[in-house]
Design an enzyme around this catalytic site. Structure first.
Site, mmCIF file in Angstrom:
data_model
loop_
_atom_site.group_PDB
_atom_site.id
_atom_site.type_symbol
_atom_site.label_atom_id
_atom_site.label_comp_id
_atom_site.label_asym_id
_atom_site.label_seq_id
_atom_site.Cartn_x
_atom_site.Cartn_y
_atom_site.Cartn_z
ATOM 1 C CE LYS A 1 -0.076 0.482 3.024
ATOM 2 N NZ LYS A 1 -0.030 1.889 3.168
ATOM 3 C CB SER B 1 -1.141 5.020 3.104
ATOM 4 O OG SER B 1 -1.005 4.208 4.246
#
Length: 190
Positions: free
Chosen positions: A95, A51
């Protein structure tokens, strides 16, 4: 001035014990300092998912600065490690911070808007195909952050209700250094 043999012997004995004591204190201080540096700057995590590509790849091992947010607040663009809940057994996620407390984030026509203005990023990322719950404006409360993975179309992040906004208390720290593989070693650039 003349020194007696007993005085010289006592002087060297005291000096010897003093030197040993100083060595012990220095060794203890070095161990405590090393433990502190290791605890705050040497925790590592292995990237488990894609991700954050192209910034981080699955299998990269990175160091976490867990002290930085005890002294300051997370900043836009920081790559962080967080948990989705306060539970220490919940999995770690990596993230990038996009929205800060008090801001409104929206994804419209594949572009990120922060407080109604287009968010300009340091590098180009693919147009976002699925805005998730950010299709409507997402208002961040105090202590909340909106995060996205750099692989915008293959990331489970704040756009989805099962992740949502990240609370500061669930942020473990900021990633700062890639330690493996060898060809990727270096300071992580935001």
């Amino acid at each position: 001035m003349r020194f007696s043999p007993g005085y010289v012997k006592d002087y060297f004995a005291k000096t010897k014990y003093k030197t040993i004591f100083i060595w012990i204190v220095e060794i203890v201080l070095v161990i405590v300092l090393a433990a502190g540096v290791s605890y705050f700057f040497g925790k590592s995590v292995v990237v488990q998912e894609g991700s954050m590509e192209p910034t981080l790849k699955a299998g990269d091992r990175v160091l976490i600065n867990s002290a930085v947010y005890k002294l300051s607040s997370p900043k836009r663009g920081d790559v962080i490690v967080h948990r989705t809940s306060r539970n220490d057994k919940s999995s770690l996620h990596i993230k990038r911070i996009i929205g800060l407390p008090g801001e409104t984030v929206q994804i419209k026509n594949g572009k990120i808007l922060v407080d109604g203005k287009r968010y300009k990023e340091a590098r180009e990322y693919p147009k976002i195909k699925n805005p998730g719950m950010a299709e409507s404006s997402v208002k961040l409360k105090s202590g909340e952050y909106f995060v996205l993975g750099d692989n915008r179309n293959n990331s489970e992040d704040s756009r989805y209700t099962d992740v949502g906004n990240i609370k500061k208390k669930n942020i473990i720290g900021r990633l700062w250094f890639v330690i493996s593989p060898k060809n990727r070693i270096g300071i992580l650039k935001n």
